[in-house]
Design an enzyme around this catalytic site. Structure first.
Site, PDB file in Angstrom:
ATOM      1  N   ASP A 157       0.830  -1.218   0.000  1.00 51.35           N
ATOM      2  CA  ASP A 157       0.000   0.000   0.000  1.00 51.35           C
ATOM      3  C   ASP A 157       0.863   1.267   0.000  1.00 51.35           C
ATOM      4  O   ASP A 157       2.096   1.205   0.053  1.00 51.35           O
ATOM      5  CB  ASP A 157      -0.921  -0.058   1.237  1.00 51.35           C
ATOM      6  CG  ASP A 157      -2.284   0.550   0.984  1.00 51.35           C
ATOM      7  OD1 ASP A 157      -2.415   1.356   0.058  1.00 51.35           O
ATOM      8  OD2 ASP A 157      -3.217   0.225   1.744  1.00 51.35           O
ATOM      9  N   GLU A 190      -1.032   1.793  -5.046  1.00 48.41           N
ATOM     10  CA  GLU A 190      -0.822   3.230  -4.812  1.00 48.41           C
ATOM     11  C   GLU A 190      -1.900   4.067  -5.499  1.00 48.41           C
ATOM     12  O   GLU A 190      -1.732   5.246  -5.709  1.00 48.41           O
ATOM     13  CB  GLU A 190       0.615   3.669  -5.087  1.00 48.41           C
ATOM     14  CG  GLU A 190       1.125   3.490  -6.477  1.00 48.41           C
ATOM     15  CD  GLU A 190       0.558   4.511  -7.434  1.00 48.41           C
ATOM     16  OE1 GLU A 190      -0.279   4.103  -8.258  1.00 48.41           O
ATOM     17  OE2 GLU A 190       0.938   5.691  -7.353  1.00 48.41           O
ATOM     18  N   GLY A 192      -3.137   4.491  -8.317  1.00 46.53           N
ATOM     19  CA  GLY A 192      -3.011   5.148  -9.618  1.00 46.53           C
ATOM     20  C   GLY A 192      -2.437   6.551  -9.536  1.00 46.53           C
ATOM     21  O   GLY A 192      -2.290   7.228 -10.558  1.00 46.53           O
ATOM     22  N   ASP A 212     -10.180   3.524  -3.383  1.00 44.96           N
ATOM     23  CA  ASP A 212     -10.889   2.327  -2.908  1.00 44.96           C
ATOM     24  C   ASP A 212     -12.314   2.215  -3.455  1.00 44.96           C
ATOM     25  O   ASP A 212     -13.045   3.198  -3.558  1.00 44.96           O
ATOM     26  CB  ASP A 212     -10.952   2.329  -1.375  1.00 44.96           C
ATOM     27  CG  ASP A 212      -9.586   2.071  -0.768  1.00 44.96           C
ATOM     28  OD1 ASP A 212      -8.587   2.043  -1.507  1.00 44.96           O
ATOM     29  OD2 ASP A 212      -9.525   1.900   0.466  1.00 44.96           O
TER      30      ASP A 212
HETATM   31  C1  GLA Z   1      -6.017   1.286   1.561  1.00 44.87           C
HETATM   32  C2  GLA Z   1      -6.198   0.265   0.427  1.00 44.87           C
HETATM   33  C3  GLA Z   1      -7.319  -0.685   0.784  1.00 44.87           C
HETATM   34  C4  GLA Z   1      -6.999  -1.394   2.107  1.00 44.87           C
HETATM   35  C5  GLA Z   1      -6.729  -0.363   3.199  1.00 44.87           C
HETATM   36  C6  GLA Z   1      -6.181  -1.008   4.470  1.00 44.87           C
HETATM   37  O1  GLA Z   1      -7.132   2.101   1.673  1.00 44.87           O
HETATM   38  O2  GLA Z   1      -6.465   0.925  -0.779  1.00 44.87           O
HETATM   39  O3  GLA Z   1      -7.546  -1.628  -0.240  1.00 44.87           O
HETATM   40  O4  GLA Z   1      -5.873  -2.215   1.912  1.00 44.87           O
HETATM   41  O5  GLA Z   1      -5.782   0.607   2.785  1.00 44.87           O
HETATM   42  O6  GLA Z   1      -5.930  -0.104   5.459  1.00 44.87           O
END
Ligand code: GLA
Length: 410
Positions: A157, A190, A192, A212
């Site tokens: 991440d 990341e 995009g 997300d």
């Molecule tokens: C980010 C990622 C998610 C998830 C959360 C976990 O938001 O994009 O898919 O992994 O972190 O904290």
């Protein structure tokens, strides 16, 4: 004269050093033959967020096998954020011993004993998005630890990365995993922000293209400082990216929300479109308590075959009329998938006179040649043969749903 020669040599050496240092820092190595089709599995985040523990992971593993998902092609059991405990004096990471009392090696052994693979999550910054210890400055140590535990997949991440350079940070972890010697699928997360499709082909195997996902068809969930996106928003954000995807390097429009609150029609449309996109299929629901409808969507082998097609060509939007979009995806052996996506809440009539349509894909060079070639049509959701392209198609697509067909040369 002598000093001049010395100076020239010195400049030459300095130049060579700079060149080799910069090429080392940007040179990433990957294991071949991984993720030749989009990865399939399950991840804890969309349903359980930080409430993840060993019991849930073991039960999800059992359910993956018992439900038939493993037979349908799902392979990875991925633990997302919040599994981390602490770093010891030497800097090695340990899982939270309350949530994971048996430790990660035992859990990985369990998942492997069921014929599945296991994934973990970390982050390129100091802390994960959930505030747990992340990998910055510990990349090689973490890669060795994951290899010792038997980890097969790493979602990496991008929270708390401050001034880090994305290509550099992901290349460091990629090289660390490679040096540790265990083949691991590196999944870049990341969002995009730094256009990973331009540089990550040799760094990882898939890269998130957006922020997300949220389990709704076409809403935005606004958290103030950040937003989550409904399925249709994410779909629209894939525009222009298909040429960057292919075997071993996929665009990732985020994990599935099938079974997490949308209607069955919406879940079907979401799943179908992810398959048209050749997206990784990482289920995000509670596998232990699936409705029959959720199960049947996630395990539809004909639809999954569109996603997992060996050519690995991401599909494209061919036309859009009156909230109905027509998507095509070239498949192996001259086949095609076609998906009529009804984005409106009302049912829509669709008609498609094949002979008048000239479907040419500028990425793959494939052409349907409907004027010369006749294809048989199979409805991938009803499983019925519904005629050929010799006759114009007319059908009705329910609101927020799809009609998805496979075209096979007659
Ligand atoms: C980010 C990622 C998610 C998830 C959360 C976990 O938001 O994009 O898919 O992994 O972190 O904290």
């Amino acid at each position: 004269m002598k000093t001049n020669l010395f100076n020239q040599k010195l400049i030459g050496w300095v130049f060579l050093c700079i060149l080799s240092i910069s090429s080392i820092s940007l040179y990433a190595q990957k294991f071949d033959s991984l993720a030749l089709t989009p990865p399939m599995g399950w991840n804890s985040w969309n349903k359980f967020a930080c409430n993840v523990n060993e019991k849930i992971i073991r039960e999800a593993t059992d359910a993956m096998v018992a439900s038939g998902m493993k037979d349908a092609g799902y392979q990875y059991i991925n633990i997302d954020d919040c599994w981390q405990g602490w770093r010891d004096k030497l800097g090695f990471i340990h899982p939270d011993s309350v949530k994971f009392p048996s430790g990660m090696k035992a859990l990985a052994d369990y998942v492997h004993s069921k014929g599945l693979k296991i994934g973990l999550y970390s982050d390129a910054g100091d802390k994960t998005c959930g505030g747990y210890p992340a990998s910055r400055g510990h990349e090689y140590q973490d890669a060795i630890t994951y290899a010792k535990w038997g980890i097969d997949y790493l979602k990496y991440d991008w929270c708390n990365t401050n001034d880090l350079n994305a290509e550099g940070a992901y290349t460091t972890m990629s090289n660390a995993l490679y040096s540790a010697g265990r083949p691991v699928i590196l999944s870049l997360c990341e969002w995009g922000n730094n256009k990973p499709w331009l540089w990550a082909k040799n760094v990882g195997y898939l890269w998130r293209t957006t922020g997300d996902i949220y389990p709704c068809f076409d809403c935005i969930k606004d958290h103030g400082t950040w937003k989550q996106w409904g399925v249709m928003y994410i779909l629209d954000m894939q525009k222009g990216l298909r040429k960057y995807a292919g075997p071993g390097h996929w665009n990732d429009p985020d994990m599935l929300e099938v079974g997490n609150g949308m209607t069955n029609n919406e879940d079907r449309a979401h799943f179908s479109m992810w398959c048209m996109l050749a997206a990784p299929l990482i289920a995000g629901n509670d596998l232990r308590n699936m409705s029959k409808e959720t199960h049947d969507i996630l395990t539809n082998k004909d639809v999954i075959a569109v996603d997992q097609d060996s050519l690995g060509i991401q599909g494209f939007k061919y036309s859009s009329n009156d909230s109905v979009e027509v998507w095509f995806k070239p498949l192996e052996k001259g086949d095609w998938a076609i998906c009529f996506l009804n984005r409106s809440i009302k049912p829509q009539k669709v008609s498609f006179n094949w002979e008048n349509e000239n479907v040419a894909d500028d990425v793959s060079g494939r052409i349907t040649q409907f004027n010369k070639v006749t294809y048989n049509l199979k409805d991938l959701w009803t499983k019925k043969d519904i005629g050929t392209t010799g006759k114009a198609l007319s059908a009705e697509v329910p609101g927020h749903d799809v009609l998805m067909l496979r075209l096979t040369k007659k």
